[in-house]
Scaffold this active site. Structure first.
Site, PDB file in Angstrom:
ATOM      1  N   LYS A   4       9.669   1.941  -3.800  1.00 58.53           N
ATOM      2  CA  LYS A   4       9.227   0.955  -4.784  1.00 58.53           C
ATOM      3  C   LYS A   4      10.038   1.037  -6.080  1.00 58.53           C
ATOM      4  CE  LYS A   4       4.462   0.679  -3.122  1.00 58.53           C
ATOM      5  NZ  LYS A   4       3.048   0.763  -3.540  1.00 58.53           N
ATOM      6  N   PHE A  52      -7.024  -5.165  -8.159  1.00 57.86           N
ATOM      7  CA  PHE A  52      -5.708  -4.708  -8.620  1.00 57.86           C
ATOM      8  C   PHE A  52      -4.562  -5.626  -8.189  1.00 57.86           C
ATOM      9  CE2 PHE A  52      -6.572  -2.363  -4.619  1.00 57.86           C
ATOM     10  CZ  PHE A  52      -5.465  -2.739  -3.865  1.00 57.86           C
ATOM     11  N   ARG A  80       2.533   8.869   6.932  1.00 56.09           N
ATOM     12  CA  ARG A  80       1.403   8.857   5.990  1.00 56.09           C
ATOM     13  C   ARG A  80       1.145  10.264   5.444  1.00 56.09           C
ATOM     14  NH1 ARG A  80      -0.817   4.252   5.275  1.00 56.09           N
ATOM     15  NH2 ARG A  80      -2.841   4.964   4.543  1.00 56.09           N
ATOM     16  N   THR A  86      -2.919   7.225  -1.746  1.00 57.98           N
ATOM     17  CA  THR A  86      -2.452   6.098  -2.581  1.00 57.98           C
ATOM     18  C   THR A  86      -2.315   6.488  -4.057  1.00 57.98           C
ATOM     19  OG1 THR A  86      -3.593   4.595  -1.082  1.00 57.98           O
ATOM     20  CG2 THR A  86      -2.978   3.705  -3.227  1.00 57.98           C
ATOM     21  N   ARG A  97       4.185  11.044  -2.994  1.00 60.98           N
ATOM     22  CA  ARG A  97       3.445  10.467  -4.119  1.00 60.98           C
ATOM     23  C   ARG A  97       2.987  11.542  -5.110  1.00 60.98           C
ATOM     24  NH1 ARG A  97       0.165   6.091  -0.505  1.00 60.98           N
ATOM     25  NH2 ARG A  97       1.582   4.319  -0.776  1.00 60.98           N
ATOM     26  N   ASN A 107       3.263   3.990  -7.282  1.00 62.89           N
ATOM     27  CA  ASN A 107       3.155   5.207  -6.469  1.00 62.89           C
ATOM     28  C   ASN A 107       4.380   5.450  -5.582  1.00 62.89           C
ATOM     29  OD1 ASN A 107       2.624   3.137  -4.719  1.00 62.89           O
ATOM     30  ND2 ASN A 107       0.648   3.895  -4.021  1.00 62.89           N
ATOM     31  N   HIS A 110       5.708   2.798  -0.189  1.00 66.00           N
ATOM     32  CA  HIS A 110       4.690   2.159   0.647  1.00 66.00           C
ATOM     33  C   HIS A 110       4.950   2.594   2.085  1.00 66.00           C
ATOM     34  CE1 HIS A 110       2.305  -0.917   2.662  1.00 66.00           C
ATOM     35  NE2 HIS A 110       3.354  -1.084   3.452  1.00 66.00           N
TER      36      HIS A 110
END
Ligand code: CMP
Length: 130
Positions: A4, A52, A80, A86, A97, A107, A110
């Site tokens: 991100k 959000f 994951r 998250t 993260r 964060n 994704h």
């Protein structure tokens, strides 16, 4: 998987890709993409009703992201675990993260949450029309 804007802005692309390469997963394809507002809204359509949503769209839209096409046994589960929860404050130690995330929505990465969303997301970035 997506890297991100908050991670790209802090020069973390290489370090995040290194974490992926420490797993048995294979990187089949990878590209930097300008994530237009339209693409962002399409990608995150399932979150439209979340409180959000606007923050998420404003944070991601009209910025570069890096998309990775990954393959391997148990890829969703492995990824994951590597990425963590998250909210970076709640993410397990040594996860991407926990180590790099700034908050929500910033964060850093994704990861697809199911086989079905992985297929959709891979097609979104690497499908024939791209
Ligand atoms: P991601 O895995 O990309 O899926 C949806 C994104 O929404 C999530 O990571 C966060 O970036 C963002 N997000 C999820 N929950 C919140 C929240 N409570 N506040 C702000 N952003 C959030």
């Amino acid at each position: 998987m997506l890297i991100k804007p908050d991670a790209i802005e802090r020069n973390l692309i290489g370090r995040i890709i290194s974490r992926v390469e420490e797993t048995p997963l294979k990187i089949l394809d990878m590209k930097k993409v300008f994530f237009s507002r339209e693409m962002t809204e399409q990608f995150y359509g399932e979150h439209k009703e979340e409180e959000f949503y606007n923050r998420l769209i404003n944070y991601m839209a009209d910025k570069n992201v890096v998309a990775l096409k990954l393959e391997g046994l148990d890829a969703i589960k492995i990824l994951r675990r590597l990425v963590g929860a998250t909210d970076p404050k709640k993410a397990e130690k040594n996860t991407i993260r926990a180590d790099f995330g700034l908050g929500t929505p910033q964060n850093s990465v994704h990861a697809s949450d199911s086989e079905k969303s992985a297929k959709r997301e891979i097609d979104f970035f690497f499908g024939e029309k791209n």
